[in-house]
Design a protein around this motif. Structure first.
Motif, PDB file in Angstrom:
ATOM      1  N   HIS A   1     -44.477   0.891 -39.960  1.00 59.27           N
ATOM      2  CA  HIS A   1     -44.172   1.436 -38.723  1.00 59.27           C
ATOM      3  C   HIS A   1     -45.246   2.644 -38.145  1.00 59.27           C
ATOM      4  N   HIS A   2     -46.266   2.791 -39.540  1.00 58.87           N
ATOM      5  CA  HIS A   2     -47.350   3.628 -39.112  1.00 58.87           C
ATOM      6  C   HIS A   2     -47.183   5.155 -38.739  1.00 58.87           C
ATOM      7  N   ILE A   3     -46.037   5.452 -39.600  1.00 60.14           N
ATOM      8  CA  ILE A   3     -45.502   6.920 -39.766  1.00 60.14           C
ATOM      9  C   ILE A   3     -45.722   7.637 -40.889  1.00 60.14           C
ATOM     10  N   SER A   4     -46.288   8.814 -40.642  1.00 60.63           N
ATOM     11  CA  SER A   4     -46.870   9.620 -41.841  1.00 60.63           C
ATOM     12  C   SER A   4     -45.912  10.882 -42.390  1.00 60.63           C
ATOM     13  N   ASP A   5     -45.221  11.061 -41.370  1.00 62.81           N
ATOM     14  CA  ASP A   5     -44.187  12.231 -41.537  1.00 62.81           C
ATOM     15  C   ASP A   5     -42.774  11.677 -41.672  1.00 62.81           C
ATOM     16  N   PRO A   6     -42.152  11.487 -42.994  1.00 62.85           N
ATOM     17  CA  PRO A   6     -40.823  11.017 -43.268  1.00 62.85           C
ATOM     18  C   PRO A   6     -39.778  11.431 -42.286  1.00 62.85           C
ATOM     19  N   LEU A   7     -39.959  12.826 -41.901  1.00 67.42           N
ATOM     20  CA  LEU A   7     -38.956  13.298 -40.991  1.00 67.42           C
ATOM     21  C   LEU A   7     -38.890  12.643 -39.711  1.00 67.42           C
ATOM     22  N   LEU A   8     -40.149  11.905 -39.384  1.00 67.11           N
ATOM     23  CA  LEU A   8     -40.088  11.292 -37.917  1.00 67.11           C
ATOM     24  C   LEU A   8     -39.793   9.993 -38.150  1.00 67.11           C
ATOM     25  N   ALA A   9     -39.197   9.593 -39.270  1.00 68.84           N
ATOM     26  CA  ALA A   9     -39.044   8.092 -39.501  1.00 68.84           C
ATOM     27  C   ALA A   9     -38.068   7.381 -38.174  1.00 68.84           C
ATOM     28  N   ASP A  10     -38.328   6.155 -37.779  1.00 72.54           N
ATOM     29  CA  ASP A  10     -37.495   5.607 -36.927  1.00 72.54           C
ATOM     30  C   ASP A  10     -36.533   4.654 -37.499  1.00 72.54           C
ATOM     31  N   PHE A  11     -36.242   4.866 -38.574  1.00 76.00           N
ATOM     32  CA  PHE A  11     -34.955   4.236 -39.460  1.00 76.00           C
ATOM     33  C   PHE A  11     -34.364   5.322 -40.505  1.00 76.00           C
ATOM     34  N   SER A  12     -33.363   4.617 -41.134  1.00 76.16           N
ATOM     35  CA  SER A  12     -32.734   5.538 -42.064  1.00 76.16           C
ATOM     36  C   SER A  12     -32.270   4.629 -43.222  1.00 76.16           C
ATOM     37  N   THR A  13     -32.256   5.165 -44.507  1.00 75.14           N
ATOM     38  CA  THR A  13     -31.742   4.198 -45.497  1.00 75.14           C
ATOM     39  C   THR A  13     -30.770   4.936 -46.189  1.00 75.14           C
ATOM     40  N   ILE A  14     -29.582   4.046 -46.732  1.00 74.95           N
ATOM     41  CA  ILE A  14     -28.529   4.804 -47.585  1.00 74.95           C
ATOM     42  C   ILE A  14     -27.977   3.684 -48.655  1.00 74.95           C
ATOM     43  N   ASN A  15     -27.620   4.157 -49.761  1.00 75.49           N
ATOM     44  CA  ASN A  15     -27.512   3.092 -50.883  1.00 75.49           C
ATOM     45  C   ASN A  15     -25.991   3.354 -51.038  1.00 75.49           C
TER      46      ASN A  15
END
Length: 315
Positions: A251-265
């Motif tokens: 998604h061409h995102i360098s800053d993880p804080l600006l991620a347009d998704f989230s993950t959870i296990n």
């Protein structure tokens, strides 16, 4: 004083004050029973919640879209509201060695009609890997195949609750036709009951091929989430990290804080649920402990009264 004499003296004292003895024993019984019952309730709630989480799948890692942002968006709709995940993302994730199976999903609540009856239920568009990732078993018929997904087949697998709502309890539904959004789908399978209630009840659901859901139900190519099964429970955290890194790159995102998704296990979900249920258990045990303390105070009061009454005799 021999044991026989001591037993005789104790029995005489208890029988000589039957009401007092009964109340004393009753206070202790109620206090101990309350503690045991409250701890059992807490343990039962913990087990029930963990079983519900386990029914979602084995070694599960979920990828959800981020919150909807951008010009004109005044109020965030919360995580999962954005359209950022695609089938290409799911395909890329499936190449990770720690991913045993990957199931992209599109979910939407729709009115389902059959033979003059209707019900509002969850429509899940997915792939055959969904059965492995989400521990979904087929009771009758079969789940749809990869060929049916690629061919936009109008077939459906329904849960037992949906079957009962549409055709009657225990009715034969294989081969019947249901209508979703004006499109007819043929029922080819019935899932085994998992138990549940509310909007996330896996027994009250309709499963259709992912491509059919995107074309006929939601009208776009985006995903509601991506379910990933890790090879082992110990690999979930590492898999989550690899998935996050891969999607940030895609998604061409360098800053993880600006991620347009989230993950959870799944381990995170179990840990959070355990924290809540443990707090509930401690609360219930505290309340029950108060009953035990009150019973103890009652016994001390009776003993003090008994000694006071016999002060002259003892002295």
């Amino acid at each position: 004083m021999t044991l026989k004499d001591l037993t005789h003296e104790t029995t005489s004292a208890l029988l000589g004050n039957k009401v007092r003895s009964t109340l004393t024993v009753l206070g202790i019984i109620i206090g101990i029973a309350s503690v045991i019952a409250m701890l059992a309730i807490g343990a039962g709630a913990t087990g029930s919640i963990q079983a519900s989480i386990a029914s979602l799948g084995s070694n599960l890692v979920l990828v959800l879209p981020g919150a909807q942002k951008g010009p004109g968006v005044q109020v965030s709709a919360g995580r999962g509201s954005a359209s950022t995940l695609t089938v290409a993302d799911a395909t890329a994730v499936s190449q990770i060695s720690l991913a045993a199976a990957v199931a992209p999903e599109v979910a939407s609540r729709k009115q389902v009609v059959a033979k003059g009856t209707n019900t509002n239920t969850t429509i899940t568009g997915t792939t055959p890997q969904y059965t492995s990732v989400r521990n979904l078993e087929i009771d009758e018929g079969a789940f749809f195949t990869d060929q049916q997904v690629s061919g936009l087949a109008k077939v459906a697998v329904i849960g037992p609750t949906t079957r009962d709502d549409l055709f009657g309890v225990g009715s034969e539904a294989l081969g019947e036709t249901i209508r979703i959004g004006g499109i007819n789908f043929k029922i080819i399978g019935i899932t085994k009951s998992k138990g549940g209630s509310g909007f996330n009840n896996p027994d009250d659901a309709v499963y259709i091929p992912l491509t059919s859901a995107q074309k006929f139900i939601v009208g776009n190519d985006y995903l509601s989430d991506i379910s990933i099964q890790a090879t082992t429970a110990n690999d979930m955290t590492e898999l989550q990290n690899e998935v996050t890194s891969l999607l940030l790159q895609r998604h061409h995102i360098s800053d993880p804080l600006l991620a347009d998704f989230s993950t959870i296990n799944q381990a995170d979900i179990v840990s959070s649920a355990s924290t809540i249920t443990n707090t509930l258990t401690y609360l219930l045990a505290s309340v029950a402990g108060i009953s035990l303390v009150v019973g103890g105070i009652g016994i001390m009061n009776m003993m003090l009264t008994t000694v006071t009454e016999r002060t002259r005799e003892i002295g």
